[in-house]
Design a protein around this motif. Structure first.
Motif, mmCIF file in Angstrom:
data_model
loop_
_atom_site.group_PDB
_atom_site.id
_atom_site.type_symbol
_atom_site.label_atom_id
_atom_site.label_comp_id
_atom_site.label_asym_id
_atom_site.label_seq_id
_atom_site.Cartn_x
_atom_site.Cartn_y
_atom_site.Cartn_z
ATOM 1 N N GLU A 196 -45.663 4.777 24.870
ATOM 2 C CA GLU A 196 -44.943 5.858 24.609
ATOM 3 C C GLU A 196 -44.977 5.854 22.804
ATOM 4 O O GLU A 196 -45.102 6.835 22.533
ATOM 5 C CB GLU A 196 -43.664 5.847 25.204
ATOM 6 N N MET A 228 -45.262 -0.022 28.748
ATOM 7 C CA MET A 228 -44.904 1.207 28.835
ATOM 8 C C MET A 228 -44.246 1.838 27.484
ATOM 9 O O MET A 228 -44.689 2.957 27.059
ATOM 10 C CB MET A 228 -44.069 1.638 30.123
ATOM 11 N N LYS A 229 -43.413 1.168 26.861
ATOM 12 C CA LYS A 229 -42.782 1.553 25.885
ATOM 13 C C LYS A 229 -43.732 1.632 24.857
ATOM 14 O O LYS A 229 -43.815 2.713 23.802
ATOM 15 C CB LYS A 229 -41.598 0.791 25.362
ATOM 16 N N GLU A 244 -52.145 4.869 36.276
ATOM 17 C CA GLU A 244 -51.798 6.033 36.332
ATOM 18 C C GLU A 244 -51.630 6.566 34.988
ATOM 19 O O GLU A 244 -51.898 7.914 34.837
ATOM 20 C CB GLU A 244 -50.413 6.324 37.117
ATOM 21 N N ILE A 245 -50.936 5.802 34.106
ATOM 22 C CA ILE A 245 -50.467 6.486 32.710
ATOM 23 C C ILE A 245 -51.572 6.103 31.782
ATOM 24 O O ILE A 245 -51.249 6.376 30.429
ATOM 25 C CB ILE A 245 -48.908 6.143 32.365
ATOM 26 N N ARG A 266 -49.523 1.418 38.809
ATOM 27 C CA ARG A 266 -48.503 2.236 38.296
ATOM 28 C C ARG A 266 -48.955 2.344 36.667
ATOM 29 O O ARG A 266 -48.963 3.805 36.176
ATOM 30 C CB ARG A 266 -47.251 2.097 38.207
ATOM 31 N N SER A 271 -42.649 -3.224 31.352
ATOM 32 C CA SER A 271 -41.734 -2.316 30.499
ATOM 33 C C SER A 271 -42.094 -1.994 29.062
ATOM 34 O O SER A 271 -42.258 -0.975 28.454
ATOM 35 C CB SER A 271 -40.147 -2.567 30.707
#
Lengths: 340, 700
Positions: B188, B184-185, B205-206, B202, B181
């Motif tokens: 972003e 991901m943050k 993918e990003i 996962r 998490s």
């Protein structure tokens, strides 16, 4: 409506604790706030404007509970049993959620067994909380009369010091609960002060353009499936949003062997998990994460549910945002949708 | 009456804060803790389901002694007398090298400390190990050589301070979700994310860059990257000059790893290699996290040293937002290592082969300690097969399910004269035991866990344990009394912790009140760092200058061939943990388990005429299981992946126990298998059915 003056909130709590089991949000040494039982005579300061990470939902709709026992011959219902309770100092968003759940669970004996025994003491918020947007979804910051038994609202402060509280008895049960307590009647100025207070608080909320925009887009079906699928890529199905959402009400059941009996239990569920709608054959109408995510937010913001439940499913507490590991809680998702 | 007790999540090594909501003696739910320094109000699906793990269903609640094929209830006294008789007999007649203990990376520091103290002072043996052997023993061995310390160099919060994040051979959104998490943050918020993994995870993918290398080619890729960086002069010259030794040796040794050759070995295109090398070396602070995709190979220790080489030449060690960060798998695997539950190390990584260290502990503990070098868990297994090992005590581990080559493990354990298993439930391993002792779970005891960022945190008792379950340190204390040993008479877990602090220099400034106050302290926490150490090696390394140690690429022990044409790798799923003994008690997590467990690329599925959820048999040189395929482009053609959580479809029937020569880490990440389609409507058989069929066949 009976309205009284109250010097200290703790006096009311202590009075209620004489005849009720009182739960109040208590902040512990680690800075966490949970609903904890408080005995009569216990010295715990009441802190206004706190919104615990966990709503009081589980005090009515338990995260794990027995429904019935089968002893091989007979089924026996296992209703929760306890005496009268008070949930003390609940903010408007959580009270709105409780009244929403009251509708949803109106025929649920387990929920009702707890609910019927519970007196709700609400409190008006005087400033927006972190991530809260109750104003945008008509769930706060002030407590509506019909969703609490007693409502506390602050008197105007002098030099930042709280000077006392008005206690509004908004139901018969509330009035009965304080009868016998030594209280002064309030003069009629209380309602205009309260109204002014509300306007001040509402003015302090941050911009909610993304929320309004997002609601419009969801209702106009203007969010393409591909976008949901892309956003859902960041959802790891932790179930945190459903667990913390004060209006989420889905549960799963299971049968557990206990000695020679079988016990049917129900446990909280989450529609964001892939197994939620999986059928025995393995077929799954919501196998794609994007579909599940769309369904979740549709449930919270669709006009279709307003027709059925009288309001949006979302009460604007913002808890999903604070617990989401994937940055797809309510603020993030609505921002991403409105910017799409 | 419902109350909430703040504690620490019992699952992975992230160490999230968790509030246990209990009603009487039942944990009914959990809540996240918003003020927690790591989790900040978040939990993963396992954390949210932690209440079920504490459930009383299937719990072992009293001591049990084997009687024929089954077990009977026994008193503590009877069970302990039997244990005393067996263990002291073998210790005295066959020598302390024939007895041993396996401690538990899920238990508290207090439990682990007591277990190794018992092994060393009562059994007089260094045969003490735990499951770090099969997760991060290469990290401990590799980083100790290059940096002088084997733990995560930085903190989880550093993810948010990095401008480049590298996720190397791990899948944190699944296995360490809150770290996932944070990644991901951070992405972003603008950080660059680079993933190195044979699978499209996962995060891959990003990611901005995904190097999808071939299985088992880590060293070649890393050498290639170092080569590109040195060739172009992208290294951090000041850092290397001041703090790193052996650059010239390194430069020479890896010159042969040209980008073209590396592409040939790894399958990663030259331009992607250069892109990665540029971004990583030019970063202001690059946070590198790695996991089992680095360690679980015969070249595990080499892989770790190669990662260290890359980070060192770029100067991404010893500063905020950077570091070499092994993600530890279990809640307290860091603590079990800290406590010296390793054959070669005493508490606080003090070497067991150093006579001065042994003297120090003998003095502190007021008795003699084991002198003979100890064996690792797999070493003990081998000794069992050679009839040179007779009595073993296992705390809360399930090696039958989690160790490689299941059939061999079972055979070894069956050879023991006495197997004692201290457990919450009847695991596959417990079913082979002679004595089973009931253990309390994390919600039923006080103590401390050390998370992967070296943070020691308080675990608090929320409910009373059922029946006669006890904390492991209490069990050990009772056992020690039976053996007539002194020094185990602690009154509570705090007394155990105070003893730990007195003999463990890296913990020396910790105490329960200080841990409470500071929400956990990160070791080293001593006179120099009284408030703990979020970042290691800021000024110097424990060995002075860090070392670059060139290593060469070695193929995996087993490779696909005509007979076994696929590579098989093991993975973890977000919804499950370890052997599943806790997560599989949650109805929701169990429901999330996929119907099929063998992940296969659509092209391979097509070639074998397999559809999604088609029933198949999977065979390796060591075993056979049946399951269903899941067709997914997460894996490239030629590679299959399988989760290891399921006792009915155990991946370790198939895996290879070829080992890393340094740490004896088995190669769980790579073996060769073939896939045998079953009839379209066949129901895959569980391992138990397959075994029964096999035995029936033999009988005929």
């Amino acid at each position: 409506m009976n309205v009284y003056e109250l010097d200290r909130i703790e006096h009311l709590r202590d009075w209620l604790a004489l005849s009720h089991q009182v739960y109040q949000a208590v902040e512990n040494d680690l800075g966490n706030c949970n609903w904890q039982p408080i005995e009569h005579g216990e010295v715990v300061k009441f802190k206004p404007n706190v919104r615990p990470l966990v709503s009081p939902k589980s005090l009515f709709f338990s995260e794990q509970e027995n429904m019935f026992v089968f002893d091989g011959e007979k089924f026996r219902e296992t209703l929760p049993e306890h005496g009268p309770r008070v949930i003390f100092g609940v903010s408007a968003c959580d009270l709105t959620a409780i009244s929403y759940q009251d509708k949803h669970f109106r025929k649920d004996p387990y929920y009702q067994a707890r609910r019927q025994q519970t007196l709700l003491v609400g409190i008006d918020c005087t400033k927006p909380c972190d991530g809260g947007f109750c104003r945008s979804v008509d769930a706060g910051p002030h407590v509506k009369d019909e969703i609490a038994d007693l409502i506390l609202t602050p008197m105007p402060s002098i030099g930042g010091e709280n000077t006392g509280w008005w206690l509004i008895c908004s139901s018969d049960a509330g009035r009965a609960a304080v009868s016998g307590m030594d209280l002064r009647r309030a003069d009629s100025s209380w309602s205009s002060w309260r109204e002014m207070n509300r306007r001040h608080t509402e003015a302090e909320f941050k911009s909610d353009v993304h929320i309004i925009n997002g609601i419009q887009r969801i209702n106009a079906r203007a969010v393409p499936d591909e976008l949901w699928e892309r956003l859902a890529h960041q959802c790891i199905s932790c179930s945190g949003c459903s667990q913390l959402c004060p209006t989420c009400s889905c549960y799963a059941t299971r049968d557990v062997a206990e000695d020679t009996n079988m016990v049917r239990q129900r446990v909280w569920d989450s529609c964001l998990m892939v197994g939620f709608q999986k059928e025995a054959s393995g077929a799954n109408p919501a196998a794609e994460a994007g579909r599940r995510m769309y369904r979740y937010w549709y449930h919270k913001f669709s006009e279709d549910y307003v027709a059925q439940m009288g309001r949006y499913g979302c009460v604007g507490c913002g808890r999903c945002e604070s617990t989401c590991p994937g940055s797809v809680g309510v603020h993030s998702i609505m921002e991403k949708i409105s910017n799409a | 009456m419902i109350k909430t007790t703040p504690s620490v999540c019992p699952y992975c090594g992230t160490g999230c804060g968790i509030g246990l909501r209990s009603d009487g003696d039942k944990v009914i739910g959990v809540e996240p803790i918003s003020s927690h320094p790591i989790s900040k109000g978040r939990l993963c699906s396992k954390g949210w389901s932690a209440a079920f793990a504490t459930g009383h269903e299937n719990r072992v609640t009293s001591p049990m002694i084997r009687e024929g094929e089954g077990f009977r209830k026994a008193s503590w006294d009877e069970a302990l007398t039997l244990i005393h008789e067996k263990f002291s007999y073998h210790r005295d007649h066959h020598g302390p090298e024939t007895v041993g203990m396996i401690s538990c990376a899920r238990a508290t520091n207090e439990d682990n400390y007591a277990i190794q103290k018992f092994a060393r002072t009562v059994l007089k043996t260094n045969n003490i190990d735990h499951c770090a052997r099969i997760c991060h023993s290469p990290s401990v061995a590799g980083l100790q050589q290059t940096l002088g310390s084997g733990a995560m160099t930085n903190s989880i919060a550093d993810v948010g301070k990095a401008d480049v994040i590298v996720v190397f051979g791990c899948d944190p959104t699944e296995s360490h979700s809150i770290i996932g998490s944070d990644i991901m943050k951070a992405k972003e918020a603008g950080a660059l994310l680079m993933v190195v993994d044979p699978r499209r995870t996962r995060l891959a993918e990003i990611a901005d860059v995904h190097l999808q290398l071939r299985l088992g080619t880590n060293v070649a890729l890393l050498n290639g990257l170092v080569n590109i960086i040195l060739e172009r002069g992208w290294e951090d010259k000041a850092f290397v000059a001041e703090r790193v030794d052996d650059l010239d040796v390194m430069r020479k040794a890896i010159a042969e790893y040209t980008p073209e050759r590396v592409e040939e070995i790894t399958g990663v295109p030259v331009d992607q290699q250069i892109q990665f090398a540029r971004l990583y070396s030019h970063a202001r602070a690059a946070f590198l996290a790695y996991g089992m995709g680095v360690t679980q190979y015969v070249s595990g220790t080499n892989n770790v040293m190669s990662i260290s080489n890359l980070a060192l030449i770029c100067g991404h060690v010893g500063k905020q937002g950077a570091g070499i960060n092994p993600l530890r798998g279990q809640n307290n695997v860091q603590g079990a290592c800290d406590m010296g539950c390793l054959p070669c190390q005493y508490p606080g990584y003090q070497q067991a082969n150093d006579p001065a260290v042994r003297d120090k502990f003998a003095k502190a503990w007021g008795t003699t300690v084991g002198q003979i070098p100890g064996m690792t868990s797999l070493g003990m297994n081998e000794a069992m097969l050679d009839d040179a090992f007779h009595a073993l005590m296992i705390f809360g581990e399930d090696p039958v399910l989690t160790d490689p080559d299941q059939n061999q493990v079972t055979k070894a354990l069956k050879k023991l004269d006495c197997l004692v298993v201290v457990e919450m439930v009847m695991t596959e391993t417990a079913q082979l035991a002679d004595v089973v002792l009931p253990a309390a779970c994390f919600a039923e005891k006080n103590g401390t866990f050390a998370s992967c960022e070296r943070r020691v945190q308080r675990v608090r008792k929320a409910v009373n344990p059922p029946g006669e379950c006890k904390s492991d340190w209490q069990t050990i204390a009772m056992m020690a009394e039976k053996f007539g040993a002194k020094g185990f008479g602690w009154a509570n877990s705090e007394e155990v912790f105070n003893e730990i602090v007195s003999v463990t220099p890296i913990y020396s400034h910790m105490s329960y009140p200080r841990l409470d106050e500071s929400r956990g302290l990160q070791w080293p926490c001593n006179t120099h760092h009284p408030d703990g150490s979020p970042v290691l090696h800021e000024r110097s390394f424990p060995i002075g200058k860090a070392r670059l140690i060139p290593v060469h690429n070695l193929p995996t022990a087993e490779q696909p061939d005509v007979e076994y044409p696929y590579y098989l790798t093991t993975i973890r799923l977000h919804f499950h943990y370890g052997c599943g003994s806790m997560t599989r008690k949650s109805p929701l997590l169990e429901r999330e388990s996929p119907k099929g467990l063998l992940f296969m690329n659509p092209r391979d599925a097509n070639n074998q005429k397999l559809f999604n959820h088609a029933p198949v048999g999977v065979r390796s040189r060591r075993g056979y299981i049946e399951t269903r395929v899941v067709v997914t482009d997460q894996v490239p053609p030629g590679l299959l992946s399988i989760p290891y959580h399921f006792f009915d479809t155990p991946s370790n029937q198939l895996t290879n126990d070829a080992q890393d020569p340094v740490t004896r880490m088995p190669e769980l990440k790579a073996c060769a298998v073939r896939v045998e389609p079953l009839a379209r409507d066949a129901e895959p058989k569980s391992i138990h059915t397959l075994r029964a069929l096999h035995e029936a066949e033999l009988a005929e």
